[in-house]
Design a protein around this motif. Structure first.
Motif, mmCIF file in Angstrom:
data_model
loop_
_atom_site.group_PDB
_atom_site.id
_atom_site.type_symbol
_atom_site.label_atom_id
_atom_site.label_comp_id
_atom_site.label_asym_id
_atom_site.label_seq_id
_atom_site.Cartn_x
_atom_site.Cartn_y
_atom_site.Cartn_z
ATOM 1 N N ALA A 82 15.264 0.804 45.025
ATOM 2 C CA ALA A 82 15.023 0.114 43.678
ATOM 3 C C ALA A 82 16.455 -0.629 43.470
ATOM 4 N N VAL A 96 21.073 0.318 39.342
ATOM 5 C CA VAL A 96 19.521 -0.177 38.817
ATOM 6 C C VAL A 96 19.484 -0.305 37.487
ATOM 7 N N ILE A 110 10.778 -1.777 40.449
ATOM 8 C CA ILE A 110 12.171 -1.277 40.171
ATOM 9 C C ILE A 110 12.050 0.091 39.332
ATOM 10 N N ALA A 124 16.838 -4.670 42.735
ATOM 11 C CA ALA A 124 17.260 -5.041 41.258
ATOM 12 C C ALA A 124 18.311 -6.019 41.761
#
Length: 86
Positions: free
Chosen positions: A74, A26, A49, A78
């Protein structure tokens, strides 16, 4: 006393490994995105995110399973965002 899940040392290591791997991906994705001109939808996704990333970090100590799930969300967002970039 606070109720919570009890993990073996191996389970805790595995959850922490998964959490750290997702958060690393991430952060790398957000670093790439930071240098790009994003449209409104992409900015919204990037903000989501960041929110999931922050929530995962906050949940790490209290609820490891939730933290891993948030980090994975997340991470998925991403990776999707990176694929949408030109």
């Amino acid at each position: 006393p606070k109720l919570g899940q009890i993990f073996t040392a191996e389970q805790r290591r595995e959850y922490n490994r998964a959490l750290n791997e997702s958060l690393d991906r991430v952060r790398k994705a957000l670093a790439i995105v930071a240098g790009k001109a994003l449209n409104g939808e992409q900015n919204d996704i990037a903000e989501r995110i960041r929110t999931f990333e922050k929530q995962a970090e906050q949940a790490r100590e209290q609820d490891l399973v939730t933290a891993v799930n948030l980090a994975k969300r997340a991470d998925l967002l991403a990776q999707d965002l990176l694929q949408r970039l030109p």
